[in-house]
Design a protein around this motif. Structure first.
Motif, PDB file in Angstrom:
ATOM      1  N   LEU A  22       0.814  -1.213   0.000  1.00 54.19           N
ATOM      2  CA  LEU A  22       0.000   0.000   0.000  1.00 54.19           C
ATOM      3  C   LEU A  22       0.854   1.273   0.000  1.00 54.19           C
ATOM      4  O   LEU A  22       0.427   2.301  -0.523  1.00 54.19           O
ATOM      5  CB  LEU A  22      -0.939  -0.008   1.215  1.00 54.19           C
ATOM      6  N   SER A  26      -0.706   3.279  -3.174  1.00 55.59           N
ATOM      7  CA  SER A  26      -1.649   4.331  -2.816  1.00 55.59           C
ATOM      8  C   SER A  26      -1.052   5.711  -3.084  1.00 55.59           C
ATOM      9  O   SER A  26      -0.058   6.102  -2.468  1.00 55.59           O
ATOM     10  CB  SER A  26      -2.041   4.220  -1.338  1.00 55.59           C
ATOM     11  N   ALA A 163      -7.035   5.578   4.379  1.00 55.52           N
ATOM     12  CA  ALA A 163      -6.552   4.948   3.149  1.00 55.52           C
ATOM     13  C   ALA A 163      -6.391   3.440   3.346  1.00 55.52           C
ATOM     14  O   ALA A 163      -6.714   2.645   2.454  1.00 55.52           O
ATOM     15  CB  ALA A 163      -5.226   5.577   2.719  1.00 55.52           C
ATOM     16  N   SER A 167      -8.661   0.306   1.412  1.00 56.64           N
ATOM     17  CA  SER A 167      -7.869  -0.503   0.489  1.00 56.64           C
ATOM     18  C   SER A 167      -8.092  -1.989   0.752  1.00 56.64           C
ATOM     19  O   SER A 167      -8.957  -2.375   1.524  1.00 56.64           O
ATOM     20  CB  SER A 167      -6.388  -0.169   0.653  1.00 56.64           C
TER      21      SER A 167
END
Length: 346
Positions: A22, A26, A163, A167
């Motif tokens: 991530l 991201s 976030a 995810s």
């Protein structure tokens, strides 16, 4: 917590660095960590350094969110230091002090919340930074938790956690285990932080644990003492516990030190301002060891063998840089008994 702390043997290689996908996939996280690098000062960035310590010592600290909160730069920097320590057969590995400190705070918090005075107690983290106790400690299930820090730190932290939640990252790690979790934007160096905390729902007359991990020594002497006196004044209202780490003078006088506040004798300082019970440990003591400091030549073990009054090591002249882990408490009942005893002795 002993099942958690079977650390790696000294002669083992440190595990290869594995970054969460991530951090790269991201865009939100990439932008957030770029902002941290460009705009945050050393005090704010210390939150990411602490998170990196928890992430890199994951064999003893279960904190799945730590790596996301730390960011790649801090993870890589600490991993490189740890690899060098292993290759050089260093007596202590970089980050071990963060690991021991984290485990000590966890264990003391858990013990208090499981005690008669601690059930349903509020927990306040001052200078909370990237702390994730609300997400990883089951002992907080009956506690209202408050995180106090600069607005920009809390905003970034919330963005990172959101976030992660949105995810493919395991969503259970992004869910608070606390009864409630409230973030309070305030500067503990200012005079209005307690007012802001109360507006957010903090109840001054309810049993409270105050966590001051890795924060006091960044404050000016006057700010730190004002903060400690405010917490001590709560002892006359309700059962009050503080968990804090203190540096001694030698630790703050090194040439590259950014630290200001110190106390060589916090176990004397805290009773003088209103706490009635104080327990002090040094890194490496039986309750501040966790199986991570087995080398007898470890820096912390050598310091423990010297009187606390020494500022320099008589063997090599090196400064005796100590970190004290302190649990202090007070309550209306304890204060009343303490005052009666003082009157009788006088």
């Amino acid at each position: 917590m002993s099942d958690q702390v079977n650390g790696l043997q000294h002669n083992q290689e440190w595990p290869e660095l594995q970054l969460p996908d991530l951090l790269h996939s991201s865009e939100t996280l990439r932008q957030v960590h770029a902002t941290i690098e460009k705009e945050w000062d050393f005090l704010q960035r210390s939150a990411c350094q602490t998170a990196a310590g928890r992430a890199m010592w994951k064999h003893v600290i279960h904190d799945p969110l730590a790596a996301l909160l730390a960011g790649e730069n801090y993870l890589r920097n600490l991993h490189e230091k740890m690899m060098k320590d292993r290759l050089n057969n260093a007596h202590e590995t970089s980050g071990v002090i963060l690991a021991v400190r984290t485990l000590w705070f966890d264990s003391r918090l858990e013990d208090f919340l499981n005690s008669p005075n601690g059930r349903e107690a509020q927990v306040v983290l001052l200078g909370a930074g990237m702390d994730t106790r609300a997400y990883r400690l089951n002992c907080l299930k009956d506690s209202d938790v408050f995180e106090v820090d600069f607005a920009e730190v809390l905003e970034v932290k919330t963005t990172i956690l959101q976030a992660a939640k949105e995810s493919t990252f395991d969503s259970q790690h992004s869910m608070s285990k606390a009864k409630s979790l409230t973030r309070v934007a305030a500067d503990i160096r200012e005079n209005d932080w307690m007012e802001k905390l109360q507006i957010a729902g903090f109840l001054p007359q309810k049993s409270t644990v105050w966590i001051l991990e890795g924060i006091l020594y960044y404050l000016a002497q006057s700010n730190a003492m004002q903060l400690l006196r405010i917490l001590a004044s709560n002892c006359v209202l309700t059962h009050t516990v503080i968990l804090a780490d203190f540096m001694n003078k030698s630790s703050t006088t090194l040439s590259n030190s950014v630290f200001q506040f110190y106390s060589d004798w916090p176990d004397q300082l805290l009773p003088s301002i209103g706490f009635t019970q104080v327990k002090l440990a040094q890194i490496g003591d039986p309750d501040a060891h966790f199986g991570l400091l087995n080398d007898p030549l470890n820096l912390f073990n050598k310091l423990r063998s010297l009187p606390r009054s020494l500022q320099t090591n008589p063997d090599d002249g090196a400064p005796c840089c100590r970190l004290y882990l302190v649990e202090a408490s007070g309550s209306p009942d304890q204060n009343s008994a303490h005052n009666k005893e003082s009157v009788i002795q006088s």
